[in-house]
Design a protein around this motif. Structure first.
Motif, PDB file in Angstrom:
ATOM      1  N   LYS A  53     -11.359   6.702  -9.867  1.00  0.00           N
ATOM      2  CA  LYS A  53     -11.502   4.946 -10.524  1.00  0.00           C
ATOM      3  C   LYS A  53      -9.870   5.158  -8.686  1.00  0.00           C
ATOM      4  CE  LYS A  53     -11.509   5.293 -15.045  1.00  0.00           C
ATOM      5  NZ  LYS A  53     -11.279   5.173 -16.170  1.00  0.00           N
ATOM      6  N   VAL A  54      -9.545   5.167  -8.511  1.00  0.00           N
ATOM      7  CA  VAL A  54      -8.342   4.575  -7.276  1.00  0.00           C
ATOM      8  C   VAL A  54      -8.951   4.748  -5.999  1.00  0.00           C
ATOM      9  CG1 VAL A  54      -6.599   5.666  -5.911  1.00  0.00           C
ATOM     10  CG2 VAL A  54      -6.377   5.959  -8.829  1.00  0.00           C
ATOM     11  N   LEU A  55      -9.978   5.702  -5.587  1.00  0.00           N
ATOM     12  CA  LEU A  55     -10.849   5.869  -4.724  1.00  0.00           C
ATOM     13  C   LEU A  55     -11.470   4.748  -5.077  1.00  0.00           C
ATOM     14  CD1 LEU A  55     -11.052   9.733  -3.891  1.00  0.00           C
ATOM     15  CD2 LEU A  55      -9.727   7.736  -3.045  1.00  0.00           C
ATOM     16  N   ASP A  56     -12.145   3.927  -5.098  1.00  0.00           N
ATOM     17  CA  ASP A  56     -13.307   2.720  -6.271  1.00  0.00           C
ATOM     18  C   ASP A  56     -12.553   2.174  -5.172  1.00  0.00           C
ATOM     19  OD1 ASP A  56     -15.020   4.382  -6.983  1.00  0.00           O
ATOM     20  OD2 ASP A  56     -14.580   3.342  -9.124  1.00  0.00           O
ATOM     21  N   VAL A  57     -10.977   1.373  -5.394  1.00  0.00           N
ATOM     22  CA  VAL A  57      -9.911   0.655  -5.117  1.00  0.00           C
ATOM     23  C   VAL A  57      -9.735   0.584  -3.391  1.00  0.00           C
ATOM     24  CG1 VAL A  57      -7.750  -0.778  -5.047  1.00  0.00           C
ATOM     25  CG2 VAL A  57      -8.643   0.409  -6.904  1.00  0.00           C
ATOM     26  N   TYR A  58     -10.020   2.094  -3.050  1.00  0.00           N
ATOM     27  CA  TYR A  58      -9.390   1.849  -1.471  1.00  0.00           C
ATOM     28  C   TYR A  58     -10.966   1.743  -1.237  1.00  0.00           C
ATOM     29  CZ  TYR A  58      -5.144   4.176  -1.333  1.00  0.00           C
ATOM     30  OH  TYR A  58      -3.462   4.630  -1.786  1.00  0.00           O
ATOM     31  N   GLU A  59     -11.695   2.152  -1.574  1.00  0.00           N
ATOM     32  CA  GLU A  59     -13.395   2.405  -0.544  1.00  0.00           C
ATOM     33  C   GLU A  59     -13.672   0.725  -0.636  1.00  0.00           C
ATOM     34  OE1 GLU A  59     -16.963   3.390   0.859  1.00  0.00           O
ATOM     35  OE2 GLU A  59     -15.294   4.056   0.666  1.00  0.00           O
ATOM     36  N   ALA A  60     -13.067  -0.427  -1.459  1.00  0.00           N
ATOM     37  CA  ALA A  60     -13.485  -1.778  -1.347  1.00  0.00           C
ATOM     38  C   ALA A  60     -12.112  -2.471  -0.419  1.00  0.00           C
ATOM     39  CB  ALA A  60     -13.394  -2.429  -2.933  1.00  0.00           C
ATOM     40  N   HIS A  93       2.350   4.721  -6.776  1.00  0.00           N
ATOM     41  CA  HIS A  93       2.560   5.138  -8.017  1.00  0.00           C
ATOM     42  C   HIS A  93       0.888   5.179  -8.544  1.00  0.00           C
ATOM     43  CE1 HIS A  93       6.487   4.412  -8.033  1.00  0.00           C
ATOM     44  NE2 HIS A  93       6.697   3.056  -7.347  1.00  0.00           N
ATOM     45  N   GLN A  94       0.018   5.113  -7.504  1.00  0.00           N
ATOM     46  CA  GLN A  94      -1.480   5.037  -7.778  1.00  0.00           C
ATOM     47  C   GLN A  94      -1.832   6.330  -7.171  1.00  0.00           C
ATOM     48  OE1 GLN A  94      -2.931   3.176 -10.345  1.00  0.00           O
ATOM     49  NE2 GLN A  94      -0.976   1.320 -10.154  1.00  0.00           N
ATOM     50  N   TYR A  95      -2.076   6.279  -6.020  1.00  0.00           N
ATOM     51  CA  TYR A  95      -2.747   7.222  -4.947  1.00  0.00           C
ATOM     52  C   TYR A  95      -2.470   8.533  -5.352  1.00  0.00           C
ATOM     53  CZ  TYR A  95      -5.423  10.172  -1.612  1.00  0.00           C
ATOM     54  OH  TYR A  95      -5.969  10.938  -0.940  1.00  0.00           O
ATOM     55  N   ASN A  96      -1.134   8.850  -5.315  1.00  0.00           N
ATOM     56  CA  ASN A  96      -0.652  10.362  -5.129  1.00  0.00           C
ATOM     57  C   ASN A  96       0.112  11.040  -7.146  1.00  0.00           C
ATOM     58  OD1 ASN A  96       0.827  12.153  -4.145  1.00  0.00           O
ATOM     59  ND2 ASN A  96       2.742  11.633  -5.388  1.00  0.00           N
ATOM     60  N   TYR A  98      -7.733  -0.021   7.954  1.00  0.00           N
ATOM     61  CA  TYR A  98      -7.147   1.012   7.859  1.00  0.00           C
ATOM     62  C   TYR A  98      -5.807   0.202   6.654  1.00  0.00           C
ATOM     63  CZ  TYR A  98      -6.629   4.512  12.041  1.00  0.00           C
ATOM     64  OH  TYR A  98      -7.209   4.126  13.142  1.00  0.00           O
ATOM     65  N   LEU A  99      -5.478   0.674   5.284  1.00  0.00           N
ATOM     66  CA  LEU A  99      -4.834  -0.077   4.057  1.00  0.00           C
ATOM     67  C   LEU A  99      -4.223  -1.377   4.387  1.00  0.00           C
ATOM     68  CD1 LEU A  99      -3.838   3.468   2.231  1.00  0.00           C
ATOM     69  CD2 LEU A  99      -5.674   2.268   2.042  1.00  0.00           C
ATOM     70  N   ALA A 100      -3.730  -1.043   5.142  1.00  0.00           N
ATOM     71  CA  ALA A 100      -2.758  -2.646   5.305  1.00  0.00           C
ATOM     72  C   ALA A 100      -3.496  -3.513   6.550  1.00  0.00           C
ATOM     73  CB  ALA A 100      -1.322  -2.654   6.352  1.00  0.00           C
ATOM     74  N   GLY A 101      -4.346  -3.422   6.710  1.00  0.00           N
ATOM     75  CA  GLY A 101      -5.064  -4.484   7.570  1.00  0.00           C
ATOM     76  C   GLY A 101      -5.966  -3.095   8.552  1.00  0.00           C
ATOM     77  N   ASP A 102      -6.084  -3.977  10.273  1.00  0.00           N
ATOM     78  CA  ASP A 102      -6.945  -3.334  11.409  1.00  0.00           C
ATOM     79  C   ASP A 102      -5.815  -2.593  12.259  1.00  0.00           C
ATOM     80  OD1 ASP A 102      -9.440  -3.800  10.094  1.00  0.00           O
ATOM     81  OD2 ASP A 102      -9.644  -5.770  10.563  1.00  0.00           O
ATOM     82  N   PHE A 103      -4.935  -1.774  11.100  1.00  0.00           N
ATOM     83  CA  PHE A 103      -3.403  -1.643  12.595  1.00  0.00           C
ATOM     84  C   PHE A 103      -3.095  -0.391  11.581  1.00  0.00           C
ATOM     85  CE2 PHE A 103      -1.632  -4.913  10.234  1.00  0.00           C
ATOM     86  CZ  PHE A 103      -1.160  -4.343   9.289  1.00  0.00           C
ATOM     87  N   TRP A 135       0.693  -1.351   0.330  1.00  0.00           N
ATOM     88  CA  TRP A 135       0.233  -0.169  -0.144  1.00  0.00           C
ATOM     89  C   TRP A 135       0.928   1.531  -0.416  1.00  0.00           C
ATOM     90  CZ3 TRP A 135      -4.791   0.494  -1.143  1.00  0.00           C
ATOM     91  CH2 TRP A 135      -5.069  -0.714  -2.176  1.00  0.00           C
ATOM     92  N   THR A 136       2.121   1.297   0.387  1.00  0.00           N
ATOM     93  CA  THR A 136       2.819   2.447   0.036  1.00  0.00           C
ATOM     94  C   THR A 136       3.287   2.156  -1.092  1.00  0.00           C
ATOM     95  OG1 THR A 136       3.884   1.303   2.444  1.00  0.00           O
ATOM     96  CG2 THR A 136       5.317   3.128   1.092  1.00  0.00           C
ATOM     97  N   GLU A 137       3.782   1.701  -2.124  1.00  0.00           N
ATOM     98  CA  GLU A 137       3.509   1.339  -3.554  1.00  0.00           C
ATOM     99  C   GLU A 137       2.262   2.127  -3.583  1.00  0.00           C
ATOM    100  OE1 GLU A 137       6.678   0.950  -5.146  1.00  0.00           O
ATOM    101  OE2 GLU A 137       7.268   0.918  -2.836  1.00  0.00           O
TER     102      GLU A 137
END
Length: 229
Positions: free
Chosen positions: A150-157, A112-115, A164-169, A106-108
């Motif tokens: 389109k990126v936020l669609d992925v984030y919402e899912a 490469h996608q969000y920023n 949080y992005l990497a898990g529940d932390f 998710w750092t990548e």
């Protein structure tokens, strides 16, 4: 022990990425401003720290680094435990192979996608008009917003399943999003996040963190004063 030094204006997104990590781990630090108007970032002194003439640069004794994500990881590895808390501040999750991989992934994604989708909106709506006297290019804004949706669609899912992005932390992957998202929320397009309730709730959780509150106030004050990044 002398505080570490971060070279660059505090309102800079890349400097803020480093500073929020320093705040998270409770490390002492000094921000050394770099004057872009006088081209201090191209001076021999700064080029010795960052040969590309960019910001930030970082010094910890005889360790000199550049590139904000690399600096941030160095900080999080060195100061694994917060001075203000007995609990672990392992924001890289390197003690667990799977969790560390998710943080890395998710750092990548952020880099490469969000920023690349979100940052042009910040430049066109805030940085170019206010700091460079360049009018907003609405075509760039519209194209970037379409990519961002389109990126936020992925984030919402993802965020409808985990806090949080990497898990529940919370992790470095989340904190990476802070600087540019903070400025995006000052553009006329901040309401875009309203269409993504889990993304908005995630962002609000990040905003509630003491480190983010402190850095956000610093960035807002510096931007209002017209400090050039």
């Amino acid at each position: 022990m002398a505080p570490v030094k971060v070279f660059g204006p505090a309102m800079s997104t890349n400097v803020a990425r480093v500073l929020v990590c320093l705040e998270e781990v409770g490390a002492e630090y000094e921000v050394v401003n770099i004057d872009f108007q006088s081209k201090e970032h191209k001076s021999p002194e700064h080029l010795a720290r960052n040969p590309f003439g960019q910001i930030p640069a970082f010094q910890d004794g005889d360790v000199v680094l550049f590139e904000s994500r690399a600096i941030s990881k160095y900080i999080l590895r060195k100061y694994k435990y917060s001075k203000s808390s007995a609990s672990a501040a392992d924001l890289l999750r390197e003690g667990d192979l799977k969790e560390a991989a998710m943080v890395d992934m998710w750092t990548e994604v952020e880099a490469h996608q969000y920023n690349p989708a979100l940052s042009p909106v910040v430049y066109e709506c805030l940085i170019h008009p206010a700091m460079r006297g360049i009018p907003t290019d609405q075509r760039v804004v519209d194209e970037s917003l379409e990519k961002l949706r389109k990126v936020l669609d992925v984030y919402e899912a993802r965020l409808c399943k985990h806090a949080y992005l990497a898990g529940d932390f919370v992790s470095f992957a989340d904190l990476n999003h802070f600087p540019y998202t903070f400025y995006f929320m000052a553009t006329p397009h901040a309401s875009l996040f309203d269409s993504y309730p889990h993304v908005k709730a995630w962002w609000e959780r990040l905003l509630a963190r003491p480190s983010v509150k402190k850095l956000g106030a610093t960035m807002a004050a510096a931007a209002a004063a017209g400090v050039k990044a």
